[in-house]
Design a protein around this motif. Structure first.
Motif, short mmCIF file in Angstrom:
data_model
loop_
_atom_site.label_atom_id
_atom_site.label_comp_id
_atom_site.label_asym_id
_atom_site.label_seq_id
_atom_site.Cartn_x
_atom_site.Cartn_y
_atom_site.Cartn_z
N LEU A 182 39.09 32.01 46.75
CA LEU A 182 40.39 31.68 46.16
C LEU A 182 40.16 30.77 44.96
CD1 LEU A 182 43.44 32.18 46.39
CD2 LEU A 182 43.60 30.09 47.73
N GLU A 183 40.80 31.16 43.86
CA GLU A 183 40.60 30.44 42.61
C GLU A 183 41.52 29.22 42.50
OE1 GLU A 183 41.89 33.43 42.98
OE2 GLU A 183 43.80 33.58 41.94
N HIS A 184 41.01 28.20 41.82
CA HIS A 184 41.81 27.01 41.53
C HIS A 184 41.49 26.54 40.12
CE1 HIS A 184 43.24 26.82 45.65
NE2 HIS A 184 42.00 27.07 46.04
N ALA B 174 31.08 34.61 40.09
CA ALA B 174 31.55 35.01 38.75
C ALA B 174 33.05 35.30 38.78
CB ALA B 174 30.78 36.24 38.27
N HIS B 175 33.50 35.98 39.83
CA HIS B 175 34.91 36.34 39.94
C HIS B 175 35.80 35.09 39.94
CE1 HIS B 175 38.21 39.08 41.31
NE2 HIS B 175 38.70 37.93 41.76
N GLU B 176 35.50 34.18 40.85
CA GLU B 176 36.36 33.00 40.96
C GLU B 176 36.23 32.10 39.74
OE1 GLU B 176 38.52 33.31 43.11
OE2 GLU B 176 37.56 34.81 44.38
N PHE C 289 35.60 33.11 36.63
CA PHE C 289 36.32 33.74 35.52
C PHE C 289 37.83 33.45 35.62
CE2 PHE C 289 38.15 37.36 33.15
CZ PHE C 289 37.38 37.32 32.00
N HIS C 290 38.30 33.31 36.86
CA HIS C 290 39.71 33.00 37.09
C HIS C 290 40.13 31.65 36.48
CE1 HIS C 290 41.60 36.08 39.45
NE2 HIS C 290 40.85 35.96 40.52
N LEU C 291 39.18 30.74 36.28
CA LEU C 291 39.63 29.43 35.76
C LEU C 291 40.27 29.61 34.40
CD1 LEU C 291 37.93 27.56 33.46
CD2 LEU C 291 36.20 27.66 35.24
N GLY D 79 45.40 39.95 35.89
CA GLY D 79 44.93 38.70 36.52
C GLY D 79 43.81 38.93 37.51
N GLU D 80 43.94 39.96 38.34
CA GLU D 80 42.89 40.25 39.33
C GLU D 80 41.98 41.40 38.90
OE1 GLU D 80 41.82 38.61 41.66
OE2 GLU D 80 43.42 37.19 42.09
N GLY D 81 42.59 42.47 38.36
CA GLY D 81 41.78 43.64 38.01
C GLY D 81 40.78 43.34 36.90
N TYR E 38 45.16 46.81 43.00
CA TYR E 38 45.12 46.31 41.63
C TYR E 38 43.78 45.67 41.31
CZ TYR E 38 46.95 42.26 44.25
OH TYR E 38 47.16 41.28 45.18
N TYR E 39 42.92 45.51 42.31
CA TYR E 39 41.56 45.01 42.03
C TYR E 39 40.70 46.13 41.42
CZ TYR E 39 42.29 40.68 44.64
OH TYR E 39 42.74 39.45 45.06
N ASN E 40 40.38 47.16 42.24
CA ASN E 40 39.41 48.11 41.67
C ASN E 40 40.01 49.08 40.65
OD1 ASN E 40 40.53 49.59 43.74
ND2 ASN E 40 38.71 49.48 45.03
ZN ZN Z 1 40.58 37.16 42.18
#
Ligand code: ZN
Length: 479
Positions: free
Chosen positions: A248-250, A277-279, A281-283, A311-313, A381-383
């Motif tokens: 989970l991103e913060h 990398a995923h989380e 990149f969310h910052l 946002g997620e994809g 919406y992810y993949n």
């Molecule tokens: Zn995510």
């Protein structure tokens, strides 16, 4: 209730919390909340119903027990519930109200709190209450660890001169900063000029030196896209389970789930780096560059957006891509991962039923509440979002003769919407900006977002000399 205090007066008076753990083995945290400058006849104290980044109403107030209120002299104040997550406290002229309650925390996930004898993970939207209409007020949190615990890891700022006390300029920041308390194994590294802390919870066969070096490469690779890293520090809280994943991103931290004995397998290690990398990149993407519905948040109900495919994809597209750019995947293994995404999307009948934009909007009732029919009715919406990102990237590369790509869209969108305008983007505004970078219409890409069905992947892959081949085509003809 409308407050009568000026913003300046409120800013000087943080709401003060104290969190202690008398019986961690029973999975409880004791919380006190001190609210001063009360001028009204009553104060509505509320618990959020969801944790931003995880689009499901989780009803955190279900875990609250023993709610009491008193004045500064210890005299009880009456309180009553006026909704599932709202307690109305009569102030009776008291300028200061002291609220206390317990929270039961025994749900293992990156977005829910968990407490036992070995540690406490505090997911803040399920721990801290807020005063209705005073989300902009600062907060202070003093943690009193159980006597057998010796470390606290959080992205919150430490309050100078006070032990185990943290400060948040407002409740959006408080709610975006999980807190790990226990005996976690902490290591640090500096990357992109910023100190990073990694708090490893519950052990594992990781190599700290290797992880620090490789996580730094991911950080540098992500920062290179945006040209700046907006944090002063960043904290990774890693929960190691027998078998775990997800994150989970913060704003300046993240919580990652990992499998504790998978660090020495090549594929397990690389998938952990993809999660990092995923989380990370969310910052930028979603925490700062965000759809307009996702901030400021309404903590009381669903917050609807059609843009989780961005946002997620897009974040899912960049997670493997950043690991590839950092040198951990060959070209072939990277292309294989893209092919796996195509297989996952095309093998799901829901791809023919639900448009991506609708999958985003209905995440609250569909993607996060899957049942036996979800494969038939939902697209991820992810993949699929990641594949849209790939196709947009290829289209821009083609239309600009290799001069620009999706990196430019992300950087320019971050600069325009977050830094310059200071607000979220609308559907139309993001499309406009992406089309300016592309120098051409992206109607074809948006058509793929807004309608269900299988994209013509090769229309875009051929721009770079690639072709997607259906290895099962012959089998299908035989049927
Ligand atoms: Zn995510």
């Amino acid at each position: 209730m409308i407050t009568t205090l000026s913003a300046e007066a409120l800013a000087l008076n943080p709401i003060r919390f104290e969190v202690s753990f008398k019986e961690p083995q029973a999975h409880y945290a004791e919380i006190t909340m001190e609210i001063d400058r009360v001028k009204e006849d009553y104060v509505d104290v509320k618990m959020p119903v969801w944790a931003p980044g995880s689009y499901l109403v989780r009803e955190f107030s279900k875990n609250v027990e023993g709610f009491h209120a008193k004045d500064a002299n210890g005299r009880p104040l009456t309180s009553r519930k006026v909704s599932k997550n709202t307690w109305r406290v009569s102030s009776k002229g008291a300028g200061k109200i002291m609220v206390s309650y317990r929270v039961y925390a025994f749900e293992v996930s990156v977005r829910t709190s968990f407490i036992d004898a070995s540690h406490a993970f505090l997911s803040p939207t399920g721990i801290f209450m807020y005063v209705d209409n005073q989300i902009n007020r600062p907060a202070e949190v003093k943690i009193i660890p159980h006597k057998s615990w010796n470390k606290i890891s959080t992205g919150l700022m430490e309050k100078e001169g006070e032990v185990n006390t943290y400060f948040a300029a407002d409740f959006d920041i408080l709610f975006d900063a999980p807190i790990e308390v226990g005996n976690q194994d902490v290591f640090e590294f500096t990357a992109a000029g910023i100190p990073h802390e990694v708090a490893m919870v519950s052990g594992g066969n990781y190599d700290k030196v290797r992880l620090a070096k490789d996580m730094a490469k991911i950080v540098e690779s992500a920062t290179a896209i945006f040209g700046e890293n907006p944090n002063k520090k960043y904290v990774f809280i890693v929960h190691n389970y027998h078998s775990g994943g997800g994150g989970l991103e913060h704003l300046n931290s993240t919580v990652l789930g990992a499998s504790r004995f998978n660090y020495n397998s090549e594929s397990g290690y690389k998938s952990f780096l993809s999660l990092v990398a995923h989380e990370y990149f969310h910052l930028w993407n979603i925490k700062r560059l965000r759809p307009e519905a996702l901030g400021p948040f309404n903590y009381d109900q669903e917050n609807y957006t059609t843009n989780l495919w961005i946002g997620e994809g897009f974040t899912a597209y960049y997670d493997n891509l950043l690991v590839r750019r950092a040198g951990f995947h060959t070209e072939d293994s990277y292309l294989q991962m893209l092919a796996t995404d195509v297989t996952a999307v095309e093998n799901r009948p829901g791809n023919q039923v639900q448009p991506l934009s609708e999958s985003s909007f209905d995440a609250w009732i569909k993607y996060y509440r899957q049942d036996e029919n979800s494969l038939n009715s939902i697209v991820s919406y992810y993949n699929k979002g990641a594949l849209i990102a790939m196709m947009m990237d290829l289209k821009i590369l083609h239309s600009t003769k290799g001069q620009k790509g999706l990196d430019d869209v992300m950087r320019e969108a971050y600069n325009e919407f977050y830094k310059k305008q200071g607000k979220g983007y609308s559907d139309a505004a993001f499309k406009d900006l992406a089309e300016k970078v592309a120098g051409t219409s992206l109607d074809d890409i948006y058509h793929l977002v807004n309608t269900a069905g299988s994209p013509d992947y090769n229309k875009y892959l051929q721009f770079v000399g690639l072709e997607l081949v259906d290895l099962n085509a012959a089998t299908k003809r035989r049927i």
